[in-house]
Every structure is written in C-alpha cells, then in structure tokens.
Design a protein around this motif. Sequence first.
Motif, PDB file in Angstrom:
ATOM      1  N   LEU A  72      34.723  29.473  66.232  1.00  0.00           N
ATOM      2  CA  LEU A  72      34.615  28.103  65.737  1.00  0.00           C
ATOM      3  C   LEU A  72      35.575  27.166  66.466  1.00  0.00           C
ATOM      4  N   LEU A  73      36.681  27.701  66.971  1.00  0.00           N
ATOM      5  CA  LEU A  73      37.585  26.918  67.816  1.00  0.00           C
ATOM      6  C   LEU A  73      36.878  26.511  69.116  1.00  0.00           C
ATOM      7  N   PHE A  74      36.136  27.454  69.709  1.00  0.00           N
ATOM      8  CA  PHE A  74      35.364  27.137  70.912  1.00  0.00           C
ATOM      9  C   PHE A  74      34.276  26.094  70.617  1.00  0.00           C
ATOM     10  N   VAL A  75      33.643  26.194  69.450  1.00  0.00           N
ATOM     11  CA  VAL A  75      32.620  25.210  69.064  1.00  0.00           C
ATOM     12  C   VAL A  75      33.241  23.823  69.014  1.00  0.00           C
ATOM     13  N   GLY A  76      34.412  23.722  68.404  1.00  0.00           N
ATOM     14  CA  GLY A  76      35.102  22.436  68.341  1.00  0.00           C
ATOM     15  C   GLY A  76      35.517  21.938  69.713  1.00  0.00           C
ATOM     16  N   GLY A  77      35.942  22.849  70.569  1.00  0.00           N
ATOM     17  CA  GLY A  77      36.327  22.467  71.932  1.00  0.00           C
ATOM     18  C   GLY A  77      35.167  21.886  72.714  1.00  0.00           C
ATOM     19  N   SER A  79      32.522  20.483  71.367  1.00  0.00           N
ATOM     20  CA  SER A  79      32.218  19.185  70.753  1.00  0.00           C
ATOM     21  C   SER A  79      33.130  18.100  71.318  1.00  0.00           C
ATOM     22  N   PHE A  80      34.397  18.440  71.501  1.00  0.00           N
ATOM     23  CA  PHE A  80      35.345  17.496  72.098  1.00  0.00           C
ATOM     24  C   PHE A  80      34.921  17.139  73.523  1.00  0.00           C
ATOM     25  N   LEU A  81      34.558  18.161  74.309  1.00  0.00           N
ATOM     26  CA  LEU A  81      34.112  17.909  75.687  1.00  0.00           C
ATOM     27  C   LEU A  81      32.832  17.086  75.721  1.00  0.00           C
ATOM     28  N   ASN A  82      31.924  17.337  74.778  1.00  0.00           N
ATOM     29  CA  ASN A  82      30.703  16.532  74.705  1.00  0.00           C
ATOM     30  C   ASN A  82      31.036  15.072  74.443  1.00  0.00           C
ATOM     31  N   GLY A  83      32.050  14.846  73.610  1.00  0.00           N
ATOM     32  CA  GLY A  83      32.490  13.476  73.331  1.00  0.00           C
ATOM     33  C   GLY A  83      33.063  12.780  74.557  1.00  0.00           C
ATOM     34  N   LEU A  84      33.546  13.585  75.512  1.00  0.00           N
ATOM     35  CA  LEU A  84      34.074  13.023  76.762  1.00  0.00           C
ATOM     36  C   LEU A  84      32.987  12.847  77.824  1.00  0.00           C
ATOM     37  N   GLY A  85      31.760  13.246  77.488  1.00  0.00           N
ATOM     38  CA  GLY A  85      30.655  13.062  78.415  1.00  0.00           C
ATOM     39  C   GLY A  85      30.182  14.316  79.125  1.00  0.00           C
ATOM     40  N   PHE A  86      30.771  15.457  78.858  1.00  0.00           N
ATOM     41  CA  PHE A  86      30.312  16.718  79.458  1.00  0.00           C
ATOM     42  C   PHE A  86      29.098  17.210  78.681  1.00  0.00           C
ATOM     43  N   ASP A  88      26.717  19.741  79.939  1.00  0.00           N
ATOM     44  CA  ASP A  88      26.146  20.830  80.714  1.00  0.00           C
ATOM     45  C   ASP A  88      25.345  21.764  79.802  1.00  0.00           C
ATOM     46  N   PRO A  89      24.133  22.180  80.205  1.00  0.00           N
ATOM     47  CA  PRO A  89      23.338  23.066  79.346  1.00  0.00           C
ATOM     48  C   PRO A  89      23.994  24.426  79.100  1.00  0.00           C
ATOM     49  N   TYR A  90      24.753  24.947  80.059  1.00  0.00           N
ATOM     50  CA  TYR A  90      25.448  26.218  79.852  1.00  0.00           C
ATOM     51  C   TYR A  90      26.595  26.046  78.857  1.00  0.00           C
ATOM     52  N   LEU A  91      27.252  24.902  78.921  1.00  0.00           N
ATOM     53  CA  LEU A  91      28.302  24.596  77.953  1.00  0.00           C
ATOM     54  C   LEU A  91      27.706  24.475  76.556  1.00  0.00           C
ATOM     55  N   LYS A  92      26.541  23.873  76.455  1.00  0.00           N
ATOM     56  CA  LYS A  92      25.841  23.753  75.166  1.00  0.00           C
ATOM     57  C   LYS A  92      25.461  25.140  74.637  1.00  0.00           C
ATOM     58  N   PHE A  93      25.003  26.026  75.523  1.00  0.00           N
ATOM     59  CA  PHE A  93      24.659  27.376  75.087  1.00  0.00           C
ATOM     60  C   PHE A  93      25.911  28.136  74.657  1.00  0.00           C
ATOM     61  N   GLN A  96      26.521  27.039  71.181  1.00  0.00           N
ATOM     62  CA  GLN A  96      25.557  27.626  70.254  1.00  0.00           C
ATOM     63  C   GLN A  96      25.820  29.112  70.023  1.00  0.00           C
ATOM     64  N   ALA A  97      26.161  29.839  71.082  1.00  0.00           N
ATOM     65  CA  ALA A  97      26.446  31.273  70.951  1.00  0.00           C
ATOM     66  C   ALA A  97      27.670  31.484  70.066  1.00  0.00           C
ATOM     67  N   ASN A  98      28.707  30.691  70.279  1.00  0.00           N
ATOM     68  CA  ASN A  98      29.910  30.825  69.462  1.00  0.00           C
ATOM     69  C   ASN A  98      29.665  30.436  68.014  1.00  0.00           C
ATOM     70  N   LEU A  99      28.859  29.410  67.795  1.00  0.00           N
ATOM     71  CA  LEU A  99      28.526  29.008  66.427  1.00  0.00           C
ATOM     72  C   LEU A  99      27.761  30.125  65.722  1.00  0.00           C
ATOM     73  N   LEU A 100      26.786  30.700  66.399  1.00  0.00           N
ATOM     74  CA  LEU A 100      26.002  31.788  65.810  1.00  0.00           C
ATOM     75  C   LEU A 100      26.889  32.987  65.476  1.00  0.00           C
TER      76      LEU A 100
END
Length: 113
Positions: A72-77, A79-86, A88-93, A96-100
């Motif tokens: 869940l720490l990675f999920v939050g990380g 989310s933070f990067l997404n807020g900065l404009g990153f 990347d589909p691999y980053l999104k996966f 998702q993998a960490n959330l699951l």
Amino acid sequence: MGGLAGLAASIIFFTALLCHEIAHVLVSEALGYEVLHFTMTPFGASLKLNPLFETNAEAEILIAAAGPFVNLLFVGGVSFLNGLGFNDPYLKFWQQANLLIGLVNLLPALPLD
C-alpha cells in the motif's frame, strides 16, 4: 497481454510479491526471529521462524501487516507520481499489482497473512 508486455507484467507482479514477502522477513528479523526457511512460489511464500510458535500477538500482527503495508506504500507512491504527471502504463500496472496483493493479504483467511 502477450509477448513482451506479458513478460513485463509477470516480472512486475512477481517483483511486487517479492517486496511484500521481503517485508515480512525484515520485520521478523527486526523483532528477533530467525528466518529458518523461506519458500517463494508464484502465489506467495512461506516462512518458518525460530523460535517456532513462540511469537506473541503483537509480533504476529506486525509481521503479518508488514507485507500489505509495503504494497500500500507503493500504491501511494505511484499515486504521488501520477499527481506529478507520470502516467506510464507499467507504473500503473505496478500500482494495480501492489493494490491487489496488499488488499488480498488483508483478508482474514488462511493461508493469507
């Protein structure tokens, strides 16, 4: 997913699972338990600790919570990067993998944490 994308997804998922399990190992050792045996499978891992079955409730909770906490720490990380404009589909996966993995391991069912 097929080909290279499928391989990348498998590597990302396995890495998230490995990080989850390493968190359990590190917290176990930090609490003074020797990890006697660590087996990793595609569906998780098993740890055998010394002293066996002599853990207290607080130690068991900390050890069990370490894996989902890291996920869940990675999920939050991410989310933070997404807020900065990153975006990347691999980053999104990775997110998702960490959330699951993190949420499934919070379910109160054996053989989950």
